[in-house]
Design a protein around this motif. Sequence first.
Motif, PDB file in Angstrom:
ATOM      1  N   PRO A 205       0.964  -1.300  -0.162  1.00 54.47           N
ATOM      2  CA  PRO A 205       0.029   0.020   0.094  1.00 54.47           C
ATOM      3  C   PRO A 205       0.769   1.341   0.013  1.00 54.47           C
ATOM      4  O   PRO A 205       1.800   1.306   0.872  1.00 54.47           O
ATOM      5  CB  PRO A 205      -0.795  -0.139   1.351  1.00 54.47           C
ATOM      6  N   MET A 206       0.452   2.319  -0.843  1.00 58.45           N
ATOM      7  CA  MET A 206       1.088   3.544  -0.996  1.00 58.45           C
ATOM      8  C   MET A 206       0.257   4.263   0.400  1.00 58.45           C
ATOM      9  O   MET A 206       0.844   5.469   0.955  1.00 58.45           O
ATOM     10  CB  MET A 206       0.840   4.315  -2.164  1.00 58.45           C
ATOM     11  N   ALA A 207      -0.926   4.034   0.562  1.00 59.17           N
ATOM     12  CA  ALA A 207      -1.921   4.812   1.521  1.00 59.17           C
ATOM     13  C   ALA A 207      -2.903   3.876   1.962  1.00 59.17           C
ATOM     14  O   ALA A 207      -3.262   2.730   1.338  1.00 59.17           O
ATOM     15  CB  ALA A 207      -2.168   6.055   0.959  1.00 59.17           C
ATOM     16  N   THR A 208      -3.858   4.257   2.826  1.00 59.57           N
ATOM     17  CA  THR A 208      -5.060   3.601   3.331  1.00 59.57           C
ATOM     18  C   THR A 208      -6.027   3.634   2.375  1.00 59.57           C
ATOM     19  O   THR A 208      -5.959   4.598   1.328  1.00 59.57           O
ATOM     20  CB  THR A 208      -5.138   3.976   4.696  1.00 59.57           C
ATOM     21  N   LYS A 209      -7.178   2.980   2.736  1.00 56.97           N
ATOM     22  CA  LYS A 209      -8.508   3.498   1.894  1.00 56.97           C
ATOM     23  C   LYS A 209      -8.170   3.201   0.304  1.00 56.97           C
ATOM     24  O   LYS A 209      -8.804   3.848  -0.435  1.00 56.97           O
ATOM     25  CB  LYS A 209      -8.911   4.976   1.949  1.00 56.97           C
ATOM     26  N   ALA A 210      -7.537   2.034   0.253  1.00 59.92           N
ATOM     27  CA  ALA A 210      -7.261   1.587  -1.102  1.00 59.92           C
ATOM     28  C   ALA A 210      -6.657   2.748  -2.050  1.00 59.92           C
ATOM     29  O   ALA A 210      -6.943   2.998  -3.120  1.00 59.92           O
ATOM     30  CB  ALA A 210      -8.694   1.040  -1.893  1.00 59.92           C
ATOM     31  N   ASN A 211      -5.491   3.353  -1.402  1.00 58.68           N
ATOM     32  CA  ASN A 211      -4.728   4.444  -2.038  1.00 58.68           C
ATOM     33  C   ASN A 211      -5.964   5.577  -2.463  1.00 58.68           C
ATOM     34  O   ASN A 211      -5.620   6.275  -3.462  1.00 58.68           O
ATOM     35  CB  ASN A 211      -4.135   3.783  -3.153  1.00 58.68           C
ATOM     36  N   GLY A 212      -6.862   5.971  -1.439  1.00 58.06           N
ATOM     37  CA  GLY A 212      -7.523   6.796  -1.715  1.00 58.06           C
ATOM     38  C   GLY A 212      -8.684   6.878  -2.561  1.00 58.06           C
ATOM     39  O   GLY A 212      -9.673   7.604  -2.697  1.00 58.06           O
ATOM     40  N   LEU A 213      -8.956   5.554  -3.227  1.00 59.83           N
ATOM     41  CA  LEU A 213     -10.018   5.216  -4.052  1.00 59.83           C
ATOM     42  C   LEU A 213     -11.448   5.270  -3.311  1.00 59.83           C
ATOM     43  O   LEU A 213     -12.571   5.196  -3.827  1.00 59.83           O
ATOM     44  CB  LEU A 213      -9.886   4.108  -4.925  1.00 59.83           C
ATOM     45  N   ASP A 214     -11.107   4.637  -1.889  1.00 57.81           N
ATOM     46  CA  ASP A 214     -12.259   4.347  -0.930  1.00 57.81           C
ATOM     47  C   ASP A 214     -12.627   5.574  -0.509  1.00 57.81           C
ATOM     48  O   ASP A 214     -13.219   5.410   0.550  1.00 57.81           O
ATOM     49  CB  ASP A 214     -12.174   3.127  -0.227  1.00 57.81           C
ATOM     50  N   GLY A 215     -11.956   6.808  -0.458  1.00 59.06           N
ATOM     51  CA  GLY A 215     -12.229   7.894   0.219  1.00 59.06           C
ATOM     52  C   GLY A 215     -11.035   8.961   0.413  1.00 59.06           C
ATOM     53  O   GLY A 215     -10.027   8.639   0.377  1.00 59.06           O
ATOM     54  N   PHE A 216     -11.632  10.245   0.442  1.00 63.38           N
ATOM     55  CA  PHE A 216     -10.338  11.280   0.359  1.00 63.38           C
ATOM     56  C   PHE A 216      -9.782  11.315   1.777  1.00 63.38           C
ATOM     57  O   PHE A 216      -8.880  12.144   2.024  1.00 63.38           O
ATOM     58  CB  PHE A 216     -11.287  12.864   0.155  1.00 63.38           C
ATOM     59  N   ASP A 217     -10.383  10.647   2.818  1.00 64.38           N
ATOM     60  CA  ASP A 217      -9.667  10.620   4.119  1.00 64.38           C
ATOM     61  C   ASP A 217      -8.605   9.612   4.317  1.00 64.38           C
ATOM     62  O   ASP A 217      -8.524   8.908   5.368  1.00 64.38           O
ATOM     63  CB  ASP A 217     -10.787  10.397   5.191  1.00 64.38           C
ATOM     64  N   THR A 218      -7.894   9.376   3.175  1.00 59.43           N
ATOM     65  CA  THR A 218      -6.931   8.465   3.197  1.00 59.43           C
ATOM     66  C   THR A 218      -5.631   9.169   3.852  1.00 59.43           C
ATOM     67  O   THR A 218      -5.432  10.090   3.925  1.00 59.43           O
ATOM     68  CB  THR A 218      -6.574   8.161   1.760  1.00 59.43           C
ATOM     69  N   GLU A 219      -4.546   7.978   4.172  1.00 60.04           N
ATOM     70  CA  GLU A 219      -3.301   8.626   4.825  1.00 60.04           C
ATOM     71  C   GLU A 219      -2.167   7.747   4.238  1.00 60.04           C
ATOM     72  O   GLU A 219      -2.507   6.706   4.117  1.00 60.04           O
ATOM     73  CB  GLU A 219      -3.402   8.506   6.238  1.00 60.04           C
ATOM     74  N   MET A 220      -1.226   8.664   4.059  1.00 61.12           N
ATOM     75  CA  MET A 220       0.023   7.899   3.423  1.00 61.12           C
ATOM     76  C   MET A 220       0.647   7.140   4.086  1.00 61.12           C
ATOM     77  O   MET A 220       0.856   7.370   5.348  1.00 61.12           O
ATOM     78  CB  MET A 220       1.006   9.092   2.989  1.00 61.12           C
ATOM     79  N   LYS A 221       1.361   6.027   3.437  1.00 61.30           N
ATOM     80  CA  LYS A 221       2.058   5.255   4.374  1.00 61.30           C
ATOM     81  C   LYS A 221       3.284   4.549   3.539  1.00 61.30           C
ATOM     82  O   LYS A 221       3.531   3.187   3.899  1.00 61.30           O
ATOM     83  CB  LYS A 221       1.418   4.061   5.099  1.00 61.30           C
ATOM     84  N   PHE A 222       3.854   5.461   2.659  1.00 59.34           N
ATOM     85  CA  PHE A 222       4.942   4.878   1.633  1.00 59.34           C
ATOM     86  C   PHE A 222       6.284   4.961   2.402  1.00 59.34           C
ATOM     87  O   PHE A 222       7.343   5.055   1.630  1.00 59.34           O
ATOM     88  CB  PHE A 222       4.962   5.684   0.552  1.00 59.34           C
ATOM     89  N   ASN A 223       6.408   5.063   3.628  1.00 58.00           N
ATOM     90  CA  ASN A 223       7.608   5.109   4.306  1.00 58.00           C
ATOM     91  C   ASN A 223       8.037   3.756   5.138  1.00 58.00           C
ATOM     92  O   ASN A 223       8.547   3.806   6.392  1.00 58.00           O
ATOM     93  CB  ASN A 223       7.771   6.024   5.554  1.00 58.00           C
ATOM     94  N   SER A 224       7.383   2.782   4.547  1.00 63.13           N
ATOM     95  CA  SER A 224       7.666   1.275   5.106  1.00 63.13           C
ATOM     96  C   SER A 224       8.904   0.863   4.899  1.00 63.13           C
ATOM     97  O   SER A 224       9.491   1.450   3.935  1.00 63.13           O
ATOM     98  CB  SER A 224       6.684   0.382   4.062  1.00 63.13           C
ATOM     99  N   PRO A 225       9.405  -0.374   5.532  1.00 60.61           N
ATOM    100  CA  PRO A 225      10.705  -0.652   5.394  1.00 60.61           C
ATOM    101  C   PRO A 225      10.869  -1.039   3.922  1.00 60.61           C
ATOM    102  O   PRO A 225      12.151  -0.910   3.606  1.00 60.61           O
ATOM    103  CB  PRO A 225      10.772  -2.057   6.153  1.00 60.61           C
ATOM    104  N   PHE A 226      10.009  -1.682   3.205  1.00 62.99           N
ATOM    105  CA  PHE A 226      10.202  -1.775   1.785  1.00 62.99           C
ATOM    106  C   PHE A 226      10.492  -0.626   1.022  1.00 62.99           C
ATOM    107  O   PHE A 226      11.421  -0.608   0.228  1.00 62.99           O
ATOM    108  CB  PHE A 226       8.894  -2.552   1.360  1.00 62.99           C
ATOM    109  N   HIS A 227       9.850   0.264   1.127  1.00 64.65           N
ATOM    110  CA  HIS A 227      10.062   1.644   0.394  1.00 64.65           C
ATOM    111  C   HIS A 227      11.379   2.168   1.001  1.00 64.65           C
ATOM    112  O   HIS A 227      12.246   3.065  -0.085  1.00 64.65           O
ATOM    113  CB  HIS A 227       9.015   2.771   0.725  1.00 64.65           C
ATOM    114  N   VAL A 228      11.642   2.088   2.101  1.00 67.21           N
ATOM    115  CA  VAL A 228      13.030   2.775   2.658  1.00 67.21           C
ATOM    116  C   VAL A 228      14.445   1.992   2.039  1.00 67.21           C
ATOM    117  O   VAL A 228      15.139   2.317   1.501  1.00 67.21           O
ATOM    118  CB  VAL A 228      13.289   2.643   3.984  1.00 67.21           C
TER     119      VAL A 228
END
Length: 434
Positions: A205-228
């Motif tokens: 995931p880049m963000a919650t809420k299906a990367n924003g497709l399921d709602g504008f109240d999404t939150e980013m999470k692309f700072n995972s160990p994988f991305h780092v």
Amino acid sequence: MKKSLLGALAFGLATSTSAFAQTEIQWWHAMTGANNDVVNRLAEEFNNSQKDYKVVVSYKGQYADTLNAGIAAFRAGNAPHILQVFEVGTATMMGAKGAVKPVAEMMKEAGEKFDPNAYLPAITGYYSTAKGEMLSFPFNSSSMVMWINKDELKKAGVNEIPKTWPDVFAAAKKLKAAGHDTCGFSNAWASWANVEQLSAWHNVPMATKANGLDGFDTEMKFNSPFHVRHLQNLVDLQKDKTYDYSGRDSKSEGRFTSGECAIFLTSSGFYGNVKANAKFDWANAPMPYYPDVAGAPQNSIIGGASLWVMGGKSANEYKGVAKFFAFLSDTDRQARLHQESGYLPITKAAYEKTKASGFYEKNPALQTALIELTNKEPTENSRGLRFGNMVQIRDVISEEIEAALAGQKSAKDALDAAVNRSNQILRQFERTIR
């Protein structure tokens, strides 16, 4: 008698002028090079096909420039009829109340034939509401692929096109040793390549809420160990230019066609320019993946742009736009556009026609993006993205990537900062659309 004659002549002239007056349809776009030629030819063909409407095209700069120009023009009351907006501007356009006329609604009111099911679902889903109503008209859809200079790989002793990221790193080191001092490999579109597509391709995931497709109240999470880990790999390789950063947009693509960078990730829509300008044996391939990530590769997400119809126009003007969109949807025209530009066919019929003709057997480069998009059934992490103010978010992500590559921040600190700053932008967007 003279007055009567003059009056009759004046009336006849006015009637004649009125009879042949055309309604202008303004189309603002962001296409350059070979794709700019495609846009101009489409407008010319439509204008020659009928006499009631005239499509007038205007280049407004890169994608972000065109979006900003369209929004400013709407606020000033002189927006174009059609605005080409890149895929990450979708949420911004959806949130602009009154600024747009939904395509499905316009086509129905104009009485033009329009079946959303005729279009490829991997594309239309990006530009539709949760109920499946199309908001904009898919035009130049693409995905990210890896472009390869086969001649230079051969000279460097790389006998197979890389498939995984470790393969790319190893090939780039060989290219560097063979004389590619300024670039072993690179990419355009920093955020699209190293966060957005990277996440979808690995089902992360880049963000919650299906990367924003399921709602504008999404939150980013692309700072995972994988991305780092991925960013740290680029940081390490940037030190001796085995990897060399090429900017936030597509201005750097000439580094591939010039022969400087023998491995280059960018849009499949780069096809027309490669075909016209590369003086070497070239190919493209799916994006690389990390083999230790379970389930990778997943499927890619679309890039490119769609055509948004701006609000506040007359019924007659909308009828002209609808006729133009029906013209663009023609199967033969869509097949030709796909085969010439490298962008994806937007209709199922155009894809089937191209496949049945044996075209892909002779031109495999044009099927790569389709293979990526349909590699697996999309998940919540790979259906696409829909973030408000994504243009600003991309700049933030690129800025933090640049800081890490320059040694100003660690990879983790850079991505943590990018996530925090992006979430602030998302919350600001939420407040503006309430």
